[in-house]
Motif scaffolding. Sequence first.
Motif, PDB file in Angstrom:
ATOM      1  N   ASP A 132       8.321 -12.144   5.452  1.00  0.00           N
ATOM      2  CA  ASP A 132       6.984 -12.394   5.999  1.00  0.00           C
ATOM      3  C   ASP A 132       5.999 -11.271   5.680  1.00  0.00           C
ATOM      4  N   ILE A 133       6.331 -10.057   6.101  1.00  0.00           N
ATOM      5  CA  ILE A 133       5.369  -8.963   5.908  1.00  0.00           C
ATOM      6  C   ILE A 133       5.627  -8.157   4.644  1.00  0.00           C
ATOM      7  N   GLY A 134       6.793  -8.369   4.003  1.00  0.00           N
ATOM      8  CA  GLY A 134       7.212  -7.560   2.860  1.00  0.00           C
ATOM      9  C   GLY A 134       6.183  -7.488   1.734  1.00  0.00           C
ATOM     10  N   PRO A 135       5.700  -8.639   1.207  1.00  0.00           N
ATOM     11  CA  PRO A 135       4.784  -8.569   0.068  1.00  0.00           C
ATOM     12  C   PRO A 135       3.538  -7.733   0.363  1.00  0.00           C
ATOM     13  N   GLU A 136       2.922  -7.948   1.536  1.00  0.00           N
ATOM     14  CA  GLU A 136       1.706  -7.203   1.872  1.00  0.00           C
ATOM     15  C   GLU A 136       2.022  -5.715   2.074  1.00  0.00           C
ATOM     16  N   PHE A 137       3.165  -5.462   2.702  1.00  0.00           N
ATOM     17  CA  PHE A 137       3.537  -4.069   2.972  1.00  0.00           C
ATOM     18  C   PHE A 137       3.825  -3.321   1.673  1.00  0.00           C
ATOM     19  N   ARG A 138       4.558  -3.973   0.759  1.00  0.00           N
ATOM     20  CA  ARG A 138       4.891  -3.328  -0.522  1.00  0.00           C
ATOM     21  C   ARG A 138       3.624  -3.020  -1.312  1.00  0.00           C
ATOM     22  N   ASP A 139       2.697  -3.967  -1.250  1.00  0.00           N
ATOM     23  CA  ASP A 139       1.430  -3.782  -1.949  1.00  0.00           C
ATOM     24  C   ASP A 139       0.709  -2.539  -1.406  1.00  0.00           C
ATOM     25  N   TRP A 140       0.621  -2.460  -0.081  1.00  0.00           N
ATOM     26  CA  TRP A 140      -0.028  -1.306   0.553  1.00  0.00           C
ATOM     27  C   TRP A 140       0.706  -0.002   0.210  1.00  0.00           C
ATOM     28  N   LEU A 141       2.043  -0.057   0.303  1.00  0.00           N
ATOM     29  CA  LEU A 141       2.853   1.144   0.080  1.00  0.00           C
ATOM     30  C   LEU A 141       2.661   1.668  -1.349  1.00  0.00           C
ATOM     31  N   GLY A 142       2.673   0.751  -2.307  1.00  0.00           N
ATOM     32  CA  GLY A 142       2.480   1.137  -3.707  1.00  0.00           C
ATOM     33  C   GLY A 142       1.143   1.841  -3.881  1.00  0.00           C
ATOM     34  N   LYS A 143       0.105   1.251  -3.266  1.00  0.00           N
ATOM     35  CA  LYS A 143      -1.233   1.836  -3.402  1.00  0.00           C
ATOM     36  C   LYS A 143      -1.303   3.190  -2.693  1.00  0.00           C
ATOM     37  N   TYR A 144      -0.665   3.263  -1.555  1.00  0.00           N
ATOM     38  CA  TYR A 144      -0.687   4.521  -0.781  1.00  0.00           C
ATOM     39  C   TYR A 144      -0.029   5.648  -1.579  1.00  0.00           C
ATOM     40  N   VAL A 145       1.151   5.355  -2.141  1.00  0.00           N
ATOM     41  CA  VAL A 145       1.868   6.379  -2.912  1.00  0.00           C
ATOM     42  C   VAL A 145       1.046   6.757  -4.146  1.00  0.00           C
ATOM     43  N   ALA A 146       0.474   5.739  -4.829  1.00  0.00           N
ATOM     44  CA  ALA A 146      -0.325   6.012  -6.033  1.00  0.00           C
ATOM     45  C   ALA A 146      -1.507   6.921  -5.677  1.00  0.00           C
ATOM     46  N   LYS A 147      -2.129   6.652  -4.543  1.00  0.00           N
ATOM     47  CA  LYS A 147      -3.289   7.446  -4.130  1.00  0.00           C
ATOM     48  C   LYS A 147      -2.873   8.894  -3.862  1.00  0.00           C
ATOM     49  N   ARG A 148      -1.751   9.053  -3.151  1.00  0.00           N
ATOM     50  CA  ARG A 148      -1.291  10.416  -2.856  1.00  0.00           C
ATOM     51  C   ARG A 148      -0.957  11.162  -4.139  1.00  0.00           C
ATOM     52  N   LEU A 149      -0.349  10.458  -5.083  1.00  0.00           N
ATOM     53  CA  LEU A 149      -0.005  11.102  -6.360  1.00  0.00           C
ATOM     54  C   LEU A 149      -1.280  11.489  -7.120  1.00  0.00           C
ATOM     55  N   ALA A 150      -2.258  10.579  -7.086  1.00  0.00           N
ATOM     56  CA  ALA A 150      -3.522  10.854  -7.788  1.00  0.00           C
ATOM     57  C   ALA A 150      -4.224  12.060  -7.170  1.00  0.00           C
ATOM     58  N   GLU A 151      -4.020  12.253  -5.867  1.00  0.00           N
ATOM     59  CA  GLU A 151      -4.650  13.394  -5.186  1.00  0.00           C
ATOM     60  C   GLU A 151      -3.870  14.684  -5.424  1.00  0.00           C
ATOM     61  N   GLY A 152      -2.760  14.553  -6.180  1.00  0.00           N
ATOM     62  CA  GLY A 152      -1.986  15.755  -6.521  1.00  0.00           C
ATOM     63  C   GLY A 152      -0.901  16.089  -5.519  1.00  0.00           C
ATOM     64  N   ASP A 153      -0.584  15.140  -4.618  1.00  0.00           N
ATOM     65  CA  ASP A 153       0.484  15.389  -3.643  1.00  0.00           C
ATOM     66  C   ASP A 153       1.850  15.247  -4.315  1.00  0.00           C
ATOM     67  N   PRO A 154       2.720  16.236  -4.189  1.00  0.00           N
ATOM     68  CA  PRO A 154       4.040  16.089  -4.809  1.00  0.00           C
ATOM     69  C   PRO A 154       4.942  15.220  -3.938  1.00  0.00           C
ATOM     70  N   ILE A 155       4.859  13.905  -4.075  1.00  0.00           N
ATOM     71  CA  ILE A 155       5.707  13.017  -3.280  1.00  0.00           C
ATOM     72  C   ILE A 155       7.070  12.889  -3.951  1.00  0.00           C
ATOM     73  N   GLU A 156       8.089  13.302  -3.200  1.00  0.00           N
ATOM     74  CA  GLU A 156       9.461  13.221  -3.729  1.00  0.00           C
ATOM     75  C   GLU A 156       9.891  11.758  -3.737  1.00  0.00           C
ATOM     76  N   PRO A 157      10.686  11.340  -4.730  1.00  0.00           N
ATOM     77  CA  PRO A 157      11.206   9.972  -4.681  1.00  0.00           C
ATOM     78  C   PRO A 157      12.112   9.800  -3.463  1.00  0.00           C
ATOM     79  N   ILE A 158      12.085   8.604  -2.841  1.00  0.00           N
ATOM     80  CA  ILE A 158      12.937   8.326  -1.679  1.00  0.00           C
ATOM     81  C   ILE A 158      14.372   8.223  -2.145  1.00  0.00           C
ATOM     82  N   GLN A 159      15.288   8.869  -1.413  1.00  0.00           N
ATOM     83  CA  GLN A 159      16.711   8.771  -1.777  1.00  0.00           C
ATOM     84  C   GLN A 159      17.214   7.361  -1.517  1.00  0.00           C
ATOM     85  N   PRO A 160      18.101   6.866  -2.368  1.00  0.00           N
ATOM     86  CA  PRO A 160      18.589   5.514  -2.155  1.00  0.00           C
ATOM     87  C   PRO A 160      19.405   5.427  -0.870  1.00  0.00           C
TER      88      PRO A 160
END
Length: 309
Positions: free
Chosen positions: A281-309
Motif C-alpha cells: 500500500d504505502i511502499g511505492p510512495e515511500f520508496r519514491d520519497w526515500l530515493g529523493k531524500y537520499v539523493a538530496k542529502r547526497l547532492a548537499e554533500g552529506d556522506p550517507i553510508e549505505p544501509i547494511q543488508p
Amino acid sequence: MSGRVTKAVIPAAGLGTRFLPATKATPKEMLPVVDKPAIQYVVEEAVRAGLDDVLMVTGRNKAPLEDHFDRHYELEDKLEGDEGKRELLERIRESTDLATIHYVRQKDPRGLGHAVLCAAQHVGEEPFAVLLGDDLIDERDPLLARMIEVRQQHGGCVIALMQVPREQIELYGCAAVEPTADADVLRVTGMVEKPARGQAPSDYAMIGRYVLSPAIFDVLRDTAPGRGGEIQLTDAIQTLTDRPGDGGPVHGVVFRGRRYDTGDKLDYLRSIVQVAADRADIGPEFRDWLGKYVAKRLAEGDPIEPIQP
Ligand code: UTP
C-alpha cells in the motif's frame, strides 16, 4: 522424536532501557513497525508455524499488551457504523482473533532465562518455542517451522543462528558448532553470551527464536545469575549441550533470510524503513520519497553510508 510443539512463549517483560523514555510506560514490544506493534508480527509468526497457544511473559507495563490483543468494543461500534471504515474494523479485529493468548507476570526483570522459567507451569512437560518480541523474522523467510522440523528429527533443543561479521559477534550470544549432514543444521557444542573480543568460538550469533525441551526449566532453576547479574537463557541451553537424551542435544538452524531487530534505536529505524518500503500500500510512495531524500542529502554533500543488508 518425542512431543509435538504446540505452545509459544513470548517474553516481553524487559525494561527496554535502550528505548527510554519511550519505554517508561509502554513495553518496547508495543512500539509500532509502520502500523502494527512489533509484538503482533511475532504472534502472527507463531501462528503461521502452527502455534496458536501463546503465553506472554509480561512485566509492570502489561496493560497495553493485553489491551492490544483484547476486544475494543467502543472502537468497533464506532467503526461498524461507518461504511468507509470496514477495512480498519477488520484490521483491529485481526489481533483479537489471532490466537489464544495467556499471560504470566515476571515480577522482577531478572533476565531472559528467568522470564522463560515463568512459563514453566503453563508449558508443562512439552517442548515449546520461545520468540523474542523485539526480533522480527520476515514471513517470506520462514524459520520457526524449520526449527520445529529439526526438533522432530533430533529431539532436544534447537536454536536459531545467523552469521555476523566477526567484529559484531560480541553483541550476541555465540555458538561453537560442528557440521551435520544437513547444510542448514549445525550441532551446537558450546555457547557463550556476548563473548569478549577474540574469545568468540565462531561467527554464528544466536537470534531470538528457540525450540526448547521442557528439561530447560529444571536447569534454569539451578542457573545462577550470569552476565549482567541476569539469569541467562544461553547459560541454561549451554548446560543441555552436554546432555543428549536429557534435554539435549542442541542443534542450530542457520538463518539466511530477512530479520529486523527492533531492540535498539538504529536497528528499529532500519526495520521500519525496510518493512515500509516492501508494503504494497504505502511502499511505492515511500520508496519514491526515500530515493529523493537520499539523493538530496547526497547532492548537499552529506556522506550517507549505505544501509547494511
Ligand atoms: P533484552 O536483552 O533486549 O533486554 O531482552 P530489555 O530489557 O528488553 O531491553 P534493554 O536491553 O534494556 O534495552 C530480550 C528479550 O527478553 C525479554 C525482553 O522483553 C526482550 O523481549 N526479557 C528480558 C524479559 O522478558 N525479562 C527480562 O528480565 C529480560
